[in-house]
Motif scaffolding. Structure first.
Motif, mmCIF file in Angstrom:
data_model
loop_
_atom_site.group_PDB
_atom_site.id
_atom_site.type_symbol
_atom_site.label_atom_id
_atom_site.label_comp_id
_atom_site.label_asym_id
_atom_site.label_seq_id
_atom_site.Cartn_x
_atom_site.Cartn_y
_atom_site.Cartn_z
ATOM 1 N N ALA A 182 -3.746 -10.789 18.639
ATOM 2 C CA ALA A 182 -2.430 -10.970 18.003
ATOM 3 C C ALA A 182 -1.321 -10.621 18.986
ATOM 4 O O ALA A 182 -0.302 -11.331 19.089
ATOM 5 C CB ALA A 182 -2.334 -10.108 16.750
ATOM 6 N N ALA B 45 -0.252 -15.214 15.644
ATOM 7 C CA ALA B 45 -0.202 -13.774 15.899
ATOM 8 C C ALA B 45 -0.162 -13.005 14.583
ATOM 9 O O ALA B 45 -0.852 -11.986 14.411
ATOM 10 C CB ALA B 45 1.019 -13.436 16.751
ATOM 11 N N TYR B 46 0.612 -13.496 13.624
ATOM 12 C CA TYR B 46 0.688 -12.830 12.325
ATOM 13 C C TYR B 46 -0.648 -12.922 11.587
ATOM 14 O O TYR B 46 -1.117 -11.937 10.987
ATOM 15 C CB TYR B 46 1.798 -13.442 11.470
ATOM 16 N N TRP C 100 -3.623 -13.066 12.854
ATOM 17 C CA TRP C 100 -4.619 -12.177 13.443
ATOM 18 C C TRP C 100 -4.285 -10.702 13.240
ATOM 19 O O TRP C 100 -5.182 -9.879 13.040
ATOM 20 C CB TRP C 100 -4.812 -12.499 14.918
ATOM 21 N N VAL C 101 -3.004 -10.355 13.274
ATOM 22 C CA VAL C 101 -2.680 -8.946 13.050
ATOM 23 C C VAL C 101 -2.954 -8.557 11.606
ATOM 24 O O VAL C 101 -3.327 -7.411 11.316
ATOM 25 C CB VAL C 101 -1.215 -8.644 13.453
ATOM 26 N N GLU D 266 2.800 -5.951 12.998
ATOM 27 C CA GLU D 266 2.860 -6.756 11.770
ATOM 28 C C GLU D 266 4.276 -6.798 11.212
ATOM 29 O O GLU D 266 4.786 -7.865 10.824
ATOM 30 C CB GLU D 266 1.912 -6.193 10.717
#
Length: 391
Positions: A316, A332-333, A335-336, A357
């Motif tokens: 992320a 990225a969001y 995965w985080v 996040e």
């Protein structure tokens, strides 16, 4: 993106993973019913030898019968397999009695018959046939075929007494799993004997017993050499644990180069936690100017896709910054969020993950966040077989 985490924080989880897998061999021998149950280990090895061995006609009568029984079993002709197995048993071959018992136990040639299976298995066990004794122990624990739980230990003790390494491992595991401190020393002795015989899973089990078992010595210096041996023999969790111990100087002097090599080996063997730790080290190298962001991001992605929370957080971060991969804030969001879902080694309460996040969340509308959350949840439930709800 901060990378203050250091390797070693998950060693206890990896050790627990080894401890949780101690009974795998016993469970594999347990007579759970399936359409095509696997042959017990010794018989499976025998069948494999029969594939390319000498011609049947050149063998003894019992070997001929066993070869025909194995061939019939592998083709699904279980009735013929049982007939040939019983012929082998009639000549005094314990392998035939074990195979006959196995077929009867699973009802492959008719209705399952525990009592008849136990009679054949006992006949094999009287000749110290390892597979038969292991199966009898499992049946005794379940009170099947007229057996009682107290007999489980007797069967395994008999098997281990033959000097067979696999039997020693199963017996040591059985004793450990009783949770009885009075047999702790005996359990460790049997695990040691099987480890000294060169079984990777036994080396791992022995190391874990020496390391953090409540009834063991709790001595990392004794455990580390066995983790190393098990890891070098191909056991991924042991390779990861040994790597972290060497990097951190736990249980002996630090050797970062050797530790990194073992940790990378565990990652290359497909252990998600090792992938995450390896990615972290590579990312730290890149941050320090001595590594490659692209390589670090690639390993983070592999770890993330394998379900490792640390890898998901690192990936992320790579996606959010564009370091080592194409920048993609939406992914990225996703995965985080996945990194924070409850399961073993979750980063649900990790302040760095929470901060990333929150930063990403500010970029999206409510509708977009709902769509990305649905994607994150679906990916966890379907692709990784994890339970985001922690239920």
């Amino acid at each position: 993106m901060e990378l203050s985490r250091g390797p070693g924080g998950r060693r206890a989880g990896l050790v627990a993973g080894i401890a949780g897998a101690l009974a795998a061999l016993c469970l594999a021998a347990s007579p759970a019913y399936t359409q095509q149950p696997a042959l017990p280990q010794g018989l499976a090895e025998e069948a494999e030898r029969n594939r390319s061995g000498e011609s049947i006609e050149e063998r003894s009568p019992s070997d001929q019968a066993m070869a025909r029984a194995s061939a019939a079993y592998l083709t699904g002709d279980y009735l013929s397999a049982r007939v040939h197995a019983e012929r082998a048993a009639a000549t005094g071959d314990p392998r035939g009695a074990t195979l006959a018992g196995h077929i009867l136990l699973h009802g492959l040639s008719g209705t399952p018959d525990d009592e008849a299976a136990v009679r054949w298995l006992r006949r094999a066990g009287e000749q110290d046939e390892i597979d038969a004794l292991i199966i009898l122990s499992s049946l005794a624990e379940e009170r099947r075929g007229g057996l009682e739980p107290f007999q489980a230990r007797e069967f395994l003790a008999q098997a281990a007494g033959t000097g067979d390494a696999r039997a020693a491992y199963v017996y040591g595991t059985f004793l450990r799993n009783t949770g009885d401190p009075g047999v702790a020393a005996l359990a460790i002795d049997w695990l040691r004997l099987s480890a000294e015989a060169g079984m990777p899973q036994a080396m791992a089990a022995y190391a874990a017993a020496l390391d953090d078992w409540v009834h063991g010595p709790g001595d990392p210096s004794l455990a580390r050499p066995w983790y190393i041996r098990a890891g070098e023999a191909g056991d991924p969790p042991s390779a990861a644990i040994a790597g972290l111990m060497l990097i951190n100087g736990e249980g002996g002097e630090a050797d970062e180069a050797a530790g990194r090599a073992l940790l990378q080996a565990a990652a290359e063997m497909g252990l998600p936690a090792a992938m995450g730790e390896h990615a972290l080290l590579l990312m730290q190298d890149a941050e320090a100017g001595s590594g490659d962001y692209a390589q670090a991001a690639a390993w983070a992605q592999r770890a993330a896709e394998a379900g490792d929370a640390q890898g998901q957080y690192l990936y992320a971060g790579a996606l959010a910054t564009g370091r080592g991969t194409v920048r993609n804030m939406e992914q990225a969001y996703v995965w985080v969020r996945r990194a924070g879902y409850p399961r073993d080694n979750s980063l649900a309460d990790d302040p760095q993950r929470d901060r990333l996040e929150a930063q990403l969340e500010e970029l999206f509308t409510h509708d977009t966040l709902a769509r990305l959350e649905a994607e994150a949840l679906a990916g966890m439930a379907d692709r990784y077989r994890l339970n985001p709800a922690g239920q």
